[in-house]
Design a protein around this motif. Structure first.
Motif, PDB file in Angstrom:
ATOM      1  N   UNK A  99      -6.121  10.899   0.712  1.00 58.01           N
ATOM      2  CA  UNK A  99      -5.811  10.004   1.830  1.00 58.01           C
ATOM      3  C   UNK A  99      -6.879  10.011   2.924  1.00 58.01           C
ATOM      4  N   UNK A 100      -7.597  11.110   3.073  1.00 60.50           N
ATOM      5  CA  UNK A 100      -8.627  11.199   4.105  1.00 60.50           C
ATOM      6  C   UNK A 100      -9.792  10.248   3.839  1.00 60.50           C
ATOM      7  N   UNK A 101      -9.954   9.814   2.600  1.00 64.33           N
ATOM      8  CA  UNK A 101     -11.052   8.895   2.269  1.00 64.33           C
ATOM      9  C   UNK A 101     -10.749   7.458   2.667  1.00 64.33           C
ATOM     10  N   UNK A 102      -9.468   7.141   2.869  1.00 66.83           N
ATOM     11  CA  UNK A 102      -9.105   5.791   3.283  1.00 66.83           C
ATOM     12  C   UNK A 102      -9.352   4.721   2.230  1.00 66.83           C
ATOM     13  N   UNK A 103      -9.279   5.083   0.980  1.00 68.14           N
ATOM     14  CA  UNK A 103      -9.508   4.118  -0.100  1.00 68.14           C
ATOM     15  C   UNK A 103      -8.350   3.135  -0.215  1.00 68.14           C
ATOM     16  N   UNK A 104      -8.698   1.902  -0.531  1.00 64.86           N
ATOM     17  CA  UNK A 104      -7.692   0.873  -0.821  1.00 64.86           C
ATOM     18  C   UNK A 104      -7.493   0.828  -2.325  1.00 64.86           C
ATOM     19  N   UNK A 105      -6.248   0.729  -2.741  1.00 64.21           N
ATOM     20  CA  UNK A 105      -5.925   0.586  -4.169  1.00 64.21           C
ATOM     21  C   UNK A 105      -5.818  -0.909  -4.468  1.00 64.21           C
ATOM     22  N   UNK A 106      -6.477  -1.295  -5.551  1.00 62.91           N
ATOM     23  CA  UNK A 106      -6.450  -2.688  -6.021  1.00 62.91           C
ATOM     24  C   UNK A 106      -5.972  -2.679  -7.462  1.00 62.91           C
ATOM     25  N   UNK A 107      -5.352  -3.785  -7.874  1.00 62.21           N
ATOM     26  CA  UNK A 107      -4.936  -3.887  -9.278  1.00 62.21           C
ATOM     27  C   UNK A 107      -5.134  -5.314  -9.774  1.00 62.21           C
ATOM     28  N   UNK A 108      -5.113  -5.409 -11.084  1.00 65.39           N
ATOM     29  CA  UNK A 108      -5.227  -6.715 -11.740  1.00 65.39           C
ATOM     30  C   UNK A 108      -4.463  -6.674 -13.042  1.00 65.39           C
ATOM     31  N   UNK A 109      -3.643  -7.693 -13.256  1.00 61.08           N
ATOM     32  CA  UNK A 109      -2.960  -7.845 -14.533  1.00 61.08           C
ATOM     33  C   UNK A 109      -3.965  -8.397 -15.539  1.00 61.08           C
ATOM     34  N   UNK A 110      -3.811  -7.994 -16.793  1.00 55.37           N
ATOM     35  CA  UNK A 110      -4.716  -8.490 -17.859  1.00 55.37           C
ATOM     36  C   UNK A 110      -3.980  -9.468 -18.754  1.00 55.37           C
TER      37      UNK A 110
END
Length: 144
Positions: free
Chosen positions: A133-144
């Motif tokens: 959480x300290x990195x502040x990454x955003x999670x992204x997803x994509x359906x195939x």
């Protein structure tokens, strides 16, 4: 583009190092690059130097893209897009239904290729737990 081989482990680590130092990638030990080399697709220069890589880790029904990097002198050349398209094709061939990734950057290339912001709780649990959480990454997803 080609699948990485175990003997590419040191080159994968070296290619990733500037991105780790810049804070864009998490540090990973050489042992991970060696043991998970088969996760990676690589872009190789005619002289054999690796100029880009992208890992695809498979989980039940979903995949996670990780450790995406392109050498500085190749950025803007379309290499990243080619790596991403090759990873999407690989995921489809392996019958994965969804891909996830996390980014500390803009995520522009992912967003341009159909990824959308996603709740980490929807991602493979093992991977979601590994996010710092300290990195502040955003999670992204994509359906195939």
């Amino acid at each position: 583009m080609r699948p990485a081989r175990r003997d590419d482990g040191p080159a994968l680590a070296a290619l990733s190092r500037p991105f780790v130092h810049a804070g864009a990638l998490r540090e990973r030990p050489l042992s991970l690059y060696l043991s998970r080399a088969s996760d990676f697709l690589v872009a190789q220069a005619p002289d054999g130097t690796l100029e880009g890589c992208l890992g695809l880790r498979e989980h039940p029904a979903a995949g996670v893209l990780y450790n995406f990097c392109v050498a500085a002198h190749r950025q803007g050349s379309g290499m990243g897009a080619r790596l991403l398209h090759a990873a999407l094709a690989r995921a489809r061939n392996r019958s994965l239904t969804t891909l996830f990734t996390a980014t500390t950057g803009s995520g522009r290339l992912f967003l341009q290729n159909g990824f959308l912001p996603a709740c980490p709780a929807l991602a493979p649990a093992e991977w979601a737990r590994s996010l710092d959480p300290a990195r502040g990454a955003r999670v992204l997803s994509r359906a195939l």
